[in-house]
Enzyme design. Structure first.
Site, mmCIF file in Angstrom:
data_model
loop_
_atom_site.group_PDB
_atom_site.id
_atom_site.type_symbol
_atom_site.label_atom_id
_atom_site.label_comp_id
_atom_site.label_asym_id
_atom_site.label_seq_id
_atom_site.Cartn_x
_atom_site.Cartn_y
_atom_site.Cartn_z
ATOM 1 N N ASP A 169 -0.647 -6.724 -5.960
ATOM 2 C CA ASP A 169 0.389 -5.884 -5.360
ATOM 3 C C ASP A 169 0.362 -5.978 -3.848
ATOM 4 O OD1 ASP A 169 1.202 -4.965 -7.826
ATOM 5 O OD2 ASP A 169 -0.063 -3.185 -7.781
ATOM 6 N N ASP A 222 -5.638 -10.714 -4.265
ATOM 7 C CA ASP A 222 -5.060 -9.439 -4.659
ATOM 8 C C ASP A 222 -3.647 -9.692 -5.187
ATOM 9 O OD1 ASP A 222 -4.853 -6.489 -4.671
ATOM 10 O OD2 ASP A 222 -3.377 -6.846 -3.105
ATOM 11 N N ASP A 228 -3.836 -7.537 1.047
ATOM 12 C CA ASP A 228 -2.970 -6.829 1.992
ATOM 13 C C ASP A 228 -3.511 -5.469 2.392
ATOM 14 O OD1 ASP A 228 -2.335 -5.852 -0.750
ATOM 15 O OD2 ASP A 228 -0.884 -4.612 0.322
#
Length: 337
Positions: free
Chosen positions: A16, A14, A209
């Site tokens: 961001d 991922d 996250d």
């Protein structure tokens, strides 16, 4: 020692909150990935930029990122549309020109108007989306157009905090039509399937996250995952996560990729234990409880150790420390939730 990265031939990463926050890379992320042996595949739900633009941004931050290493939800949405409507069909685009380009690349035509009625609607994030765009999508969906959303994230990180994501705009169309779209991005399978095909991996690891997108997406396609607590999901989110959102590994940072898998694996240990007291879980410290593992702090070690027990309980919603070391850990958790 066999490093976690060495156990997986590809990392599906991922962006961001995992590799960068706003304009800056997450501390240590560039150096860690430089040392990883796995193929790096960057997988993003954000449909607002072209893969080439995403790759250029990553390179500007110091990451090794060829254009072809980036897989976006706009690509997955376009591929899904091509499976749902015939070649040459008209698609109303709510989103950026980058999304429109991906739709055209699979042999479909694009429009910004619901008159004449298009065959399909595709919706992806754009900071310029307004009422008029939502209205056009509403008219088209009500008229029977196939509806695909690039992703359904209700929020996204910005330099000022969490702002409304594509899912918030999708929800507006859903509220106005009573319909629900097909979703291409995480946690649904299309984007994850694209990433697996692009990486040509036989033993991938998803790294992210967010429990509700990255980790749930890994679970959707049945592959292991690492949650890093550097972005959206918090300690509280992990403690009370449902089965569909539970990671295989958990860590305070990406540095565990260079450690043995035991440093991040979610598993019971004799360092920490829990006991139920009504709706409360009481955390107790055990052997070597304050030392953590392989550079990981004690609070992260404790969390990994007790998650299997907490996840097996029903009707609990609070954690308290039963001794000084445990109370210190719980305070750290609260500060990170």
């Amino acid at each position: 020692m066999t490093r976690l990265t060495d156990r997986h031939d590809a990392l599906l990463l991922d962006l961001d909150g995992t590799l960068y926050r706003g304009p800056d890379p997450v501390d240590g992320a560039v150096d860690v990935l430089r040392e990883c042996s796995s193929t790096l595949c960057y997988v993003t739900n954000n449909a607002s930029r072209t893969p080439a633009a995403v790759a250029e941004h990553l390179r500007d931050l110091g990451f090794h990122a060829p254009d072809e290493s980036v897989v976006t939800s706009s690509q997955a949405a376009a591929r899904l549309l091509a499976e749902l409507v015939p070649a040459g069909s008209s698609v109303l685009v709510v989103g950026t020109e980058a999304l429109a380009a991906e739709v055209e690349a699979v042999g479909l035509t694009t429009t910004r108007s619901a008159d004449p009625a298009p065959d399909a609607v595709v919706q992806g994030h754009s900071p310029d989306t307004g009422w008029a765009d939502i209205a056009e999508a509403t008219y088209a969906v009500r008229a029977g157009a196939v509806w695909v959303a690039a992703n359904a994230d209700t929020s996204l990180p910005t330099p000022r905090g969490l702002g409304p994501g594509n899912g918030a705009m999708v929800a507006a169309v859903a509220a106005a039509t009573g319909m629900r779209p097909r979703v291409a991005g995480k946690p649904e399978a299309p984007l994850m399937a694209d990433a697996l095909a692009r990486s040509e991996s036989s033993s991938p690891l998803v790294v992210g996250d967010r429990l509700d997108t990255d980790i749930a997406g890994a679970n959707t396609v049945g592959i292991p995952s690492l949650l890093v607590l550097t972005g959206v999901s918090t300690v509280d989110d992990v403690l009370w996560a449902g089965p569909e959102c539970r990671p295989t590994h958990l860590a305070s940072s990406l540095a565990v990729l260079l450690e043995d898998e035991s440093a991040s694996l979610i598993a019971a240990t004799d360092r920490w234990s829990v006991a139920r007291d009504g709706a409360t879980v009481r955390l107790s410290s055990g052997t070597d409880a304050g030392h953590g593992t392989a550079g990981e702090p004690a609070w992260a070690d404790a969390l990994r150790s007790i998650l299997p027990a907490v996840w097996a309980l029903d009707g609990v919603d609070t954690v308290e420390g039963a001794d000084d070391a445990a109370r210190a850990v719980v305070e750290e958790w609260r500060a990170r939730s």
